[in-house]
Design a protein around this motif. Structure first.
Motif, short mmCIF file in Angstrom:
data_model
loop_
_atom_site.label_atom_id
_atom_site.label_comp_id
_atom_site.label_asym_id
_atom_site.label_seq_id
_atom_site.Cartn_x
_atom_site.Cartn_y
_atom_site.Cartn_z
N LEU A 319 59.86 4.41 15.27
CA LEU A 319 58.97 4.97 15.07
C LEU A 319 58.13 4.07 14.62
O LEU A 319 56.89 4.21 14.60
N ALA A 320 58.41 2.97 13.74
CA ALA A 320 58.42 1.83 13.16
C ALA A 320 57.68 1.25 14.33
O ALA A 320 56.32 0.61 13.84
N CYS A 321 58.26 0.46 15.54
CA CYS A 321 57.67 -0.33 16.25
C CYS A 321 56.69 -0.37 16.88
O CYS A 321 55.41 -0.68 17.15
N PHE A 322 56.70 1.82 17.45
CA PHE A 322 54.79 2.22 18.60
C PHE A 322 54.09 2.97 17.46
O PHE A 322 53.79 3.21 17.22
N ASN A 323 54.06 2.88 15.68
CA ASN A 323 53.00 3.57 15.07
C ASN A 323 53.29 4.36 15.31
O ASN A 323 52.15 4.86 14.99
N LEU A 324 54.12 5.48 15.08
CA LEU A 324 54.25 7.12 15.05
C LEU A 324 54.32 7.49 14.00
O LEU A 324 55.75 7.45 13.69
N HIS A 325 53.34 8.37 13.21
CA HIS A 325 53.19 8.68 12.28
C HIS A 325 54.34 10.03 11.76
O HIS A 325 54.05 10.49 12.69
N VAL A 326 54.96 10.41 10.63
CA VAL A 326 55.67 11.19 11.38
C VAL A 326 55.00 12.09 11.03
O VAL A 326 55.47 13.79 11.00
N CYS A 327 54.22 11.97 9.81
CA CYS A 327 53.30 13.45 9.71
C CYS A 327 52.82 13.78 10.82
O CYS A 327 51.80 14.79 11.00
N HIS A 328 52.51 13.18 12.11
CA HIS A 328 52.17 13.95 13.04
C HIS A 328 52.30 14.66 14.46
O HIS A 328 52.52 15.48 15.08
N MET A 329 54.21 14.68 13.70
CA MET A 329 55.09 15.06 14.07
C MET A 329 55.21 16.55 14.18
O MET A 329 55.30 17.47 13.00
N ARG A 330 55.61 17.10 14.71
CA ARG A 330 55.73 19.18 14.76
C ARG A 330 56.10 19.28 14.99
O ARG A 330 56.73 20.66 15.71
N GLY A 331 57.65 18.76 15.21
CA GLY A 331 58.70 19.74 16.15
C GLY A 331 60.04 18.70 16.10
O GLY A 331 59.69 17.29 16.20
N GLN A 332 61.41 19.11 16.38
CA GLN A 332 62.56 18.16 16.29
C GLN A 332 63.91 19.12 16.89
O GLN A 332 63.89 19.85 16.41
N GLY A 333 64.26 18.04 18.31
CA GLY A 333 65.70 18.62 18.80
C GLY A 333 66.79 17.62 18.62
O GLY A 333 65.79 16.60 19.05
N TYR A 334 67.29 18.46 18.85
CA TYR A 334 68.94 17.73 18.31
C TYR A 334 69.84 18.29 18.94
O TYR A 334 69.55 19.40 19.39
N ASP A 335 71.22 17.48 19.31
CA ASP A 335 72.42 18.02 20.26
C ASP A 335 73.23 18.75 19.06
O ASP A 335 73.83 18.88 20.19
#
Length: 725
Positions: A319-335
């Motif tokens: 997330l830090a390397c690619f400047n992906l802001h958590v505020c733009h996250m709209r879903g999480q999927g894990y195992d």
């Protein structure tokens, strides 16, 4: 007097997203971009010049500071990302300042937070430590004393006048064509232009040599991209300079890394400022290292859902390397791992603190398997049953001879049942088959294993008796005898049918599963028991008297008596407990909020000409789950306006809904690619090399369209002995 810029010490360390996944011992951090890493080259290769490396001491934000002593460390990892904590450029030795500037330019400093809107977004960098903004180009080329003291040392925090047209202090700072800021921006551009470097201007190679250098490097790149050039033979191998042959492992890995980073940048550009979902899964590679696959789910400009493989490293670093802001996250999927999906302390909770709309949706493809695992761990008798079932499958499928005996036993059994009229003939009926092993990630295989064993019960028992007599070793014969005895008990048959019943129910929608399990628990005990008793009579299995006292081999509990009946044991200690555990697992992994979110989203189902379209469900969806993305005024428009006028708002909501993760299939495909790449013969491959190969293999759509000139441009960013421009 205390330093006003000093960060206060916390009495208790807080858990943050950045600290959630820490690198393992001995693992190197690779947050830096590809251009920051100085490659190692083999002998006689085109190696970058060896440069002493420096790191500054802790920064002091006051400008009257004596010179500091710089020690040798890695330039690419030792600089402060926070602009408010950086050491002034003029404190470095004069002959090393350009290297420091290049490292800062490639490292990518902090960007502005989303709640601040500034002009000059490239030049203006925000410090979360001091809550001030700084001018990046002026910092890189500041002098002593600084010409732009307010924008490089003190920082700027007068937010009210930022966008006040001509009175905006940032625009005033920019000034005219020859202002210090404009000159600093031009210096940044010149610094990153390799063709303008002094060594390239002093030692100028001929145009013909430059073209050969480019062709030679393109050859290495084309090998990875399966392309060929007829001019290759005249400039490679024995016809190439010994210091620039580009055939060593280090150079080829460097080129491969550049290509992979370009693909990752294209994926980041595809995300843009849009909303996205993060899919995460983990598995072991051939060297038994745990690898975390990270996939982004997004909706592109054409409205198509894309799932892009990004990396196999720590989530916070990605997330830090690619400047992906958590505020733009709209879903999480894990195992389903507890440390990721934990409602209170897991990664899910950490993301939800920063983005309340980052909803956790469990992978639907794993629902039965994970419910089954949960029930097995919590119920000792069920756990023992699956242990015995695995032994049966291993023994019967141990050799072609055993499989042949199983088929022969089935043929005999079918002929016997046909003769007695217990089964009927027909097209596709009475097929001869084998027992099926339960796969670790294939939830339906558990149900198939149990179904096959019920169908081939007598044939399987016959094969086990044969192995008991003719097994190759004493241990094999002893294990088979024990398993065969267990298989002939009422308790084994009871749990076999119980698992078959519950797993058959869970092979439907989650909401329906909960209802059917509850009905089975409340109403169908007697019917279920009668079916088990009938099966036992058919296969000559002893049936205990249900009114007898149950005698357990182990002490049950200090709160339970030992004088319970056998009926009570099977009804309440097995039947009810197993169903309750499965209901608990379903409720835990598929919460009511998540199920309501998916139910409301079904209003966009396009089947039957959008028959399910319901404006009330759509408004509830926007108002309850996506309030951050819709203003109250827009929701009112959705409720009151005719359909023809709300298409833009509906389109926006559809794009948000499409980012919801319902399966982690893409992460499993990534692990399939990992097994193809990191084989037993290449099990010492480092993680960075593996990740680069996986990106180029999985995202072939982008890899095939790589611009070779762009790769060469990144390659020449590190000083070389030959020129490419």
């Amino acid at each position: 007097m205390s330093n006003p810029h000093q960060t206060p010490k916390l009495t208790k360390p807080r858990k943050t997203i950045d600290s959630f996944f820490k690198p393992k011992d001995g693992a190197k951090s690779d947050v830096a971009s590809i251009s920051e890493v100085e490659p190692t080259c083999d002998k006689n290769e085109d190696r970058p010049s060896k440069t002493p490396i420096f790191v500054p001491e802790a920064p002091n934000l006051t400008h009257n500071v004596p010179s500091i002593i710089l020690e040798e460390v890695d330039l690419t990892t030792s600089f402060e990302r926070d602009p408010g904590l950086r050491t002034s450029i003029w404190k470095y030795p004069v002959n090393k300042r350009d290297e420091v500037r290049r490292a800062y330019l490639k490292m990518g400093p902090y960007k502005l937070p989303s709640n601040y809107v500034f002009p000059l977004t490239w030049c203006t960098k925000y410090s979360p430590t001091t809550d001030k903004a700084y001018c990046f180009p002026c910092f890189l080329f500041e002098t002593n004393p600084p010409k732009c003291h307010a924008y490089t040392i003190d920082g700027f925090n007068s937010w009210k006048g930022v966008n006040n047209s001509t009175k905006c202090s940032f625009l005033t700072h920019v000034g005219g064509p020859c202002s210090p800021h404009i000159l600093a921006v031009r210096s940044c551009e010149d610094l990153m232009r390799a063709s303008q470097h002094v060594n390239n201007l002093v030692i100028r190679q001929s145009k013909e040599d430059v073209m050969k250098n480019r062709l030679r490097l393109k050859t290495t790149i084309e090998i990875f991209s399966t392309r060929c050039n007829t001019e290759v033979a005249s400039v490679v191998l024995e016809n190439a300079p010994k210091n620039a042959m580009y055939i060593s492992h280090s150079i080829q890995k460097e080129v491969l890394h550049i290509m992979a980073e370009i693909v990752r940048k294209k994926i980041r550009e595809e995300v843009g400022d849009g909303k996205f979902c993060i899919l995460v899964d983990e598995a072991q590679d051939n060297s038994t290292r745990e690898q975390i696959a990270i996939v982004l789910r997004l909706v592109d400009d054409g409205g198509l859902v894309r799932e892009r493989f990004l990396a196999i490293k720590e989530i916070s670093n990605v997330l830090a390397c690619f400047n992906l802001h958590v505020c733009h996250m709209r879903g999480q999927g894990y195992d389903g791992a507890s440390n990721m999906r934990g409602a209170w302390n897991g990664l899910q909770a950490l993301f939800l603190k920063e983005s309340p709309c980052a909803y956790y949706i469990h992978c639907f493809a794993h629902r039965l398997q994970l419910v089954l695992v949960g029930a097995s761990k919590d119920t000792q008798d069920v756990w023992l049953f699956f242990s015995k079932l695995a032994s049966i499958l291993n023994l019967v499928g141990a050799s072609p001879k055993c499989k042949s005996e199983l088929q022969s036993a089935q043929e005999y059994e079918i002929e016997k049942l046909l003769a007695t009229g217990d089964i009927q003939t027909g097209k596709g009926a009475n097929q001869i088959g084998n027992l099926q092993r339960a796969g670790a990630t294939r939830w339906s295989s558990h149900f198939a294993s149990i179904s096959r064993l019920i169908e081939m019960y007598n044939a399987t028992s016959t094969v086990l008796e044969s192995i008991t007599r003719t097994g190759s070793t004493n241990s094999m014969r002893g294990e088979t005898k024990g398993v065969n005895i267990q298989m002939g008990t009422f308790e084994f048959v009871f749990i076999l049918h119980l698992m078959h019943k519950t797993m058959g129910i869970t092979n439907v929608l989650v909401s329906t599963t909960k209802t059917l399990l509850q009905e089975l628990k409340n109403e169908n005990w007697d019917t279920f028991l009668d079916s088990v008793v009938s099966f036992c009579k058919q296969h000559d299995i002893d049936i205990p008297d249900m009114n007898d006292r149950y005698r357990s081999g182990t002490r049950r509990s200090c709160h339970q008596k030992d004088d319970i009946t056998i009926r009570h044991h099977y009804h309440f200690d097995l039947f009810i407990v197993v169903i309750d555990h499965q209901l608990m697992e379903l409720n835990h992994r598929f919460t009511d909020d998540a199920m309501e979110l998916l139910k409301l989203s079904s209003a966009f189902d396009p089947r039957d000409a959008y028959k399910s379209f319901d404006i009330n469900d759509i408004c509830t969806l926007a108002e309850k789950y996506y309030l951050q993305d819709f203003k109250k005024q827009e929701i009112n428009i959705l409720r009151k306006t005719r359909k023809a006028k709300i298409y833009s708002l509906v389109d926006k909501l559809i794009r948000l809904v499409l980012t919801l993760p319902v399966s982690t299939t893409t992460t499993e495909l990534a692990f399939s690619a990992m097994k193809l790449i990191k084989t037993l013969l290449r099990n010492k491959m480092d993680d960075e090399f593996l990740a680069d190969l996986m990106v180029l293999h999985i995202e072939r759509e982008y890899a095939k369209e790589l611009d070779l000139d762009a790769v060469i441009k990144e390659f020449e960013a590190v000083p070389r002995r030959v020129q490419f421009h």
